[in-house]
Design a protein around this motif. Structure first.
Motif, PDB file in Angstrom:
ATOM      1  N   LYS A  36      -1.379  16.912  -6.444  1.00 39.46           N
ATOM      2  CA  LYS A  36      -2.388  15.854  -6.361  1.00 39.46           C
ATOM      3  C   LYS A  36      -1.792  14.519  -6.785  1.00 39.46           C
ATOM      4  O   LYS A  36      -2.051  13.478  -6.172  1.00 39.46           O
ATOM      5  CB  LYS A  36      -3.587  16.205  -7.234  1.00 39.46           C
ATOM      6  CG  LYS A  36      -4.402  17.358  -6.692  1.00 39.46           C
ATOM      7  CD  LYS A  36      -5.698  17.533  -7.436  1.00 39.46           C
ATOM      8  CE  LYS A  36      -5.483  18.243  -8.764  1.00 39.46           C
ATOM      9  NZ  LYS A  36      -5.071  19.642  -8.602  1.00 39.46           N
ATOM     10  N   MET A  37      -0.919  14.574  -7.820  1.00 39.31           N
ATOM     11  CA  MET A  37      -0.239  13.355  -8.270  1.00 39.31           C
ATOM     12  C   MET A  37       0.704  12.838  -7.192  1.00 39.31           C
ATOM     13  O   MET A  37       0.829  11.616  -6.992  1.00 39.31           O
ATOM     14  CB  MET A  37       0.520  13.676  -9.553  1.00 39.31           C
ATOM     15  CG  MET A  37       0.860  12.485 -10.385  1.00 39.31           C
ATOM     16  SD  MET A  37      -0.614  11.694 -10.967  1.00 39.31           S
ATOM     17  CE  MET A  37      -0.989  12.753 -12.356  1.00 39.31           C
ATOM     18  N   VAL A  38       1.382  13.756  -6.468  1.00 36.55           N
ATOM     19  CA  VAL A  38       2.282  13.339  -5.386  1.00 36.55           C
ATOM     20  C   VAL A  38       1.517  12.591  -4.305  1.00 36.55           C
ATOM     21  O   VAL A  38       1.956  11.542  -3.820  1.00 36.55           O
ATOM     22  CB  VAL A  38       3.010  14.575  -4.815  1.00 36.55           C
ATOM     23  CG1 VAL A  38       3.760  14.198  -3.551  1.00 36.55           C
ATOM     24  CG2 VAL A  38       3.959  15.144  -5.818  1.00 36.55           C
ATOM     25  N   ALA A  39       0.324  13.109  -3.948  1.00 40.32           N
ATOM     26  CA  ALA A  39      -0.482  12.442  -2.919  1.00 40.32           C
ATOM     27  C   ALA A  39      -0.914  11.059  -3.384  1.00 40.32           C
ATOM     28  O   ALA A  39      -0.843  10.081  -2.623  1.00 40.32           O
ATOM     29  CB  ALA A  39      -1.702  13.302  -2.581  1.00 40.32           C
ATOM     30  N   ALA A  40      -1.311  10.960  -4.654  1.00 39.23           N
ATOM     31  CA  ALA A  40      -1.754   9.663  -5.171  1.00 39.23           C
ATOM     32  C   ALA A  40      -0.607   8.665  -5.193  1.00 39.23           C
ATOM     33  O   ALA A  40      -0.772   7.494  -4.809  1.00 39.23           O
ATOM     34  CB  ALA A  40      -2.328   9.837  -6.570  1.00 39.23           C
ATOM     35  N   ILE A  41       0.590   9.115  -5.611  1.00 44.79           N
ATOM     36  CA  ILE A  41       1.750   8.211  -5.644  1.00 44.79           C
ATOM     37  C   ILE A  41       2.111   7.753  -4.234  1.00 44.79           C
ATOM     38  O   ILE A  41       2.471   6.588  -4.013  1.00 44.79           O
ATOM     39  CB  ILE A  41       2.931   8.922  -6.339  1.00 44.79           C
ATOM     40  CG1 ILE A  41       2.654   9.047  -7.831  1.00 44.79           C
ATOM     41  CG2 ILE A  41       4.229   8.168  -6.133  1.00 44.79           C
ATOM     42  CD1 ILE A  41       3.686   9.848  -8.570  1.00 44.79           C
ATOM     43  N   GLY A  42       1.973   8.668  -3.254  1.00 47.22           N
ATOM     44  CA  GLY A  42       2.276   8.293  -1.874  1.00 47.22           C
ATOM     45  C   GLY A  42       1.354   7.214  -1.363  1.00 47.22           C
ATOM     46  O   GLY A  42       1.799   6.230  -0.764  1.00 47.22           O
ATOM     47  N   VAL A  43       0.051   7.368  -1.599  1.00 41.11           N
ATOM     48  CA  VAL A  43      -0.908   6.345  -1.149  1.00 41.11           C
ATOM     49  C   VAL A  43      -0.635   5.031  -1.863  1.00 41.11           C
ATOM     50  O   VAL A  43      -0.688   3.944  -1.262  1.00 41.11           O
ATOM     51  CB  VAL A  43      -2.346   6.833  -1.393  1.00 41.11           C
ATOM     52  CG1 VAL A  43      -3.330   5.737  -1.064  1.00 41.11           C
ATOM     53  CG2 VAL A  43      -2.633   8.034  -0.536  1.00 41.11           C
ATOM     54  N   LEU A  44      -0.262   5.112  -3.159  1.00 38.51           N
ATOM     55  CA  LEU A  44       0.032   3.888  -3.921  1.00 38.51           C
ATOM     56  C   LEU A  44       1.247   3.168  -3.337  1.00 38.51           C
ATOM     57  O   LEU A  44       1.229   1.932  -3.179  1.00 38.51           O
ATOM     58  CB  LEU A  44       0.272   4.259  -5.378  1.00 38.51           C
ATOM     59  CG  LEU A  44       0.327   3.096  -6.358  1.00 38.51           C
ATOM     60  CD1 LEU A  44      -1.028   2.449  -6.412  1.00 38.51           C
ATOM     61  CD2 LEU A  44       0.736   3.570  -7.724  1.00 38.51           C
ATOM     62  N   ILE A  45       2.299   3.926  -2.996  1.00 42.98           N
ATOM     63  CA  ILE A  45       3.496   3.301  -2.405  1.00 42.98           C
ATOM     64  C   ILE A  45       3.146   2.634  -1.081  1.00 42.98           C
ATOM     65  O   ILE A  45       3.554   1.501  -0.800  1.00 42.98           O
ATOM     66  CB  ILE A  45       4.598   4.365  -2.216  1.00 42.98           C
ATOM     67  CG1 ILE A  45       5.192   4.759  -3.550  1.00 42.98           C
ATOM     68  CG2 ILE A  45       5.701   3.830  -1.322  1.00 42.98           C
ATOM     69  CD1 ILE A  45       6.195   5.873  -3.441  1.00 42.98           C
ATOM     70  N   ALA A  46       2.325   3.321  -0.255  1.00 47.11           N
ATOM     71  CA  ALA A  46       1.966   2.753   1.050  1.00 47.11           C
ATOM     72  C   ALA A  46       1.191   1.457   0.877  1.00 47.11           C
ATOM     73  O   ALA A  46       1.458   0.459   1.561  1.00 47.11           O
ATOM     74  CB  ALA A  46       1.157   3.770   1.857  1.00 47.11           C
ATOM     75  N   VAL A  47       0.240   1.435  -0.056  1.00 45.46           N
ATOM     76  CA  VAL A  47      -0.562   0.226  -0.255  1.00 45.46           C
ATOM     77  C   VAL A  47       0.303  -0.895  -0.832  1.00 45.46           C
ATOM     78  O   VAL A  47       0.189  -2.059  -0.419  1.00 45.46           O
ATOM     79  CB  VAL A  47      -1.754   0.538  -1.178  1.00 45.46           C
ATOM     80  CG1 VAL A  47      -2.467  -0.744  -1.560  1.00 45.46           C
ATOM     81  CG2 VAL A  47      -2.720   1.451  -0.483  1.00 45.46           C
ATOM     82  N   LEU A  48       1.227  -0.547  -1.758  1.00 45.78           N
ATOM     83  CA  LEU A  48       2.051  -1.592  -2.368  1.00 45.78           C
ATOM     84  C   LEU A  48       3.016  -2.211  -1.369  1.00 45.78           C
ATOM     85  O   LEU A  48       3.248  -3.422  -1.410  1.00 45.78           O
ATOM     86  CB  LEU A  48       2.827  -1.016  -3.558  1.00 45.78           C
ATOM     87  CG  LEU A  48       2.007  -0.818  -4.827  1.00 45.78           C
ATOM     88  CD1 LEU A  48       2.896  -0.327  -5.941  1.00 45.78           C
ATOM     89  CD2 LEU A  48       1.352  -2.116  -5.219  1.00 45.78           C
ATOM     90  N   THR A  49       3.567  -1.406  -0.446  1.00 45.69           N
ATOM     91  CA  THR A  49       4.428  -2.016   0.573  1.00 45.69           C
ATOM     92  C   THR A  49       3.619  -2.895   1.507  1.00 45.69           C
ATOM     93  O   THR A  49       4.128  -3.887   2.025  1.00 45.69           O
ATOM     94  CB  THR A  49       5.157  -0.949   1.391  1.00 45.69           C
ATOM     95  OG1 THR A  49       4.189  -0.045   1.908  1.00 45.69           O
ATOM     96  CG2 THR A  49       6.141  -0.217   0.560  1.00 45.69           C
ATOM     97  N   GLY A  50       2.347  -2.528   1.735  1.00 44.61           N
ATOM     98  CA  GLY A  50       1.506  -3.419   2.539  1.00 44.61           C
ATOM     99  C   GLY A  50       1.227  -4.705   1.805  1.00 44.61           C
ATOM    100  O   GLY A  50       1.269  -5.788   2.399  1.00 44.61           O
ATOM    101  N   LEU A  51       0.980  -4.605   0.487  1.00 40.83           N
ATOM    102  CA  LEU A  51       0.685  -5.816  -0.291  1.00 40.83           C
ATOM    103  C   LEU A  51       1.923  -6.682  -0.481  1.00 40.83           C
ATOM    104  O   LEU A  51       1.805  -7.893  -0.663  1.00 40.83           O
ATOM    105  CB  LEU A  51       0.122  -5.437  -1.656  1.00 40.83           C
ATOM    106  CG  LEU A  51      -1.328  -4.980  -1.682  1.00 40.83           C
ATOM    107  CD1 LEU A  51      -1.719  -4.608  -3.090  1.00 40.83           C
ATOM    108  CD2 LEU A  51      -2.224  -6.085  -1.173  1.00 40.83           C
ATOM    109  N   GLY A  52       3.113  -6.050  -0.444  1.00 40.16           N
ATOM    110  CA  GLY A  52       4.331  -6.808  -0.653  1.00 40.16           C
ATOM    111  C   GLY A  52       4.547  -7.872   0.400  1.00 40.16           C
ATOM    112  O   GLY A  52       5.193  -8.884   0.134  1.00 40.16           O
ATOM    113  N   SER A  53       3.991  -7.648   1.592  1.00 39.80           N
ATOM    114  CA  SER A  53       4.160  -8.661   2.634  1.00 39.80           C
ATOM    115  C   SER A  53       3.374  -9.924   2.312  1.00 39.80           C
ATOM    116  O   SER A  53       3.684 -10.991   2.843  1.00 39.80           O
ATOM    117  CB  SER A  53       3.722  -8.099   3.976  1.00 39.80           C
ATOM    118  OG  SER A  53       2.346  -7.805   3.926  1.00 39.80           O
ATOM    119  N   LEU A  54       2.379  -9.820   1.424  1.00 41.91           N
ATOM    120  CA  LEU A  54       1.615 -11.017   1.071  1.00 41.91           C
ATOM    121  C   LEU A  54       2.455 -11.975   0.230  1.00 41.91           C
ATOM    122  O   LEU A  54       2.192 -13.170   0.202  1.00 41.91           O
ATOM    123  CB  LEU A  54       0.344 -10.629   0.308  1.00 41.91           C
ATOM    124  CG  LEU A  54      -0.695  -9.871   1.121  1.00 41.91           C
ATOM    125  CD1 LEU A  54      -1.896  -9.557   0.264  1.00 41.91           C
ATOM    126  CD2 LEU A  54      -1.122 -10.667   2.318  1.00 41.91           C
TER     127      LEU A  54
END
Lengths: 141, 94
Positions: A70-88
């Motif tokens: 469950k922690m792996v899934a949460a970390i994955g979603v967090l990485i995906a959102v952070l790379t999206g936010l990094g473009s800002l």
């Protein structure tokens, strides 16, 4: 009841799991230009772990892979959102990507893209979700 | 010539899949259905391989490998369920 004897499946699985892991990583790497990507790579990875679950029991695999999925899934979603936010940070729209050509020591001229970071997040989310579902419904208690 | 042979073999594979579907639906015991599922996976792999020869493309090789892996794991899971009544064991009896 006589003792179950599964020497054949254990011998086959020890070889097949390595092949499936290699194939999953190959699917993940080839995802930018060819068929593949984070989602299907994560599913192939999860199927290899499911083969481990089938061959050995849950306790042994959990002892050797001490990860909370469950922690792996949460970390994955967090990485995906952070790379999206990094473009800002670079004043471009959300989820923009960039790529460039670099000269690496062994590989020579290599294309490196920031979409790979997003794909890592997707793969981790898929692995965590699939294994959490399997371990929840595969429990015989 | 080659193209006709390939299309003919695809037609025969379709007939074989129809026969397997009959066994899959009708099959008297669960073992028959499991074996029909395994044979169905092998027939689908053959169909994809012949189709990729027919259109001269190498893009379907990952599909072949993936169907093979999933069919293998599914057959093992069904066999484990038929033999022991449980798919994933909590603790292996020693």
């Amino acid at each position: 009841m006589k003792e179950p004897n599964d020497i054949i499946i254990r011998s086959v699985a020890k070889v097949a799991v390595v092949i499936i892991f290699t194939f999953a990583i190959n699917l993940f790497i080839s995802g930018h230009h060819y068929p593949g990507g984070g989602f299907i790579g994560g599913l192939a990875f999860a199927s290899a772990v499911i083969l481990l679950f089938l061959t050995f029991d849950i306790e042994t695999v959990r002892k050797n892979i001490p990860l909370d999925f469950k922690m792996v899934a949460a970390i994955g979603v967090l990485i995906a959102v952070l790379t999206g936010l990094g473009s800002l940070l670079f004043d471009v729209p959300f989820l923009s990507q960039a790529f460039g050509y670099f000269y690496l020591p062994i590989f020579g001229k290599t294309e490196l893209a920031t979409a790979v970071l997003f794909d890592i997040g997707v793969a981790l989310a898929v692995i965590g979700t699939a294994l959490t579902i399997i371990m929840s419904i595969g429990d015989d208690r | 010539m080659i193209k006709g042979m390939l299309i003919g073999s695809l037609i025969f594979l379709t007939l074989s899949i129809l026969a397997i579907m009959y066994r899959l639906v009708k099959g008297p015991t669960a073992s028959d259905r499991v074996q029909a599922l395994d044979a169905l996976g092998i027939n689908i792999i053959s169909g994809v391989a012949i189709f990729s020869v027919l259109i001269r493309s190498t893009g379907f090789f990952e599909v072949i490998l993936l169907i093979g892996i999933l069919s293998f794991i599914g057959t093992i899971a069904f066999a484990r369920y038929l033999e022991r009544g449980v798919v994933i064991e909590r603790k292996h009896p020693k």
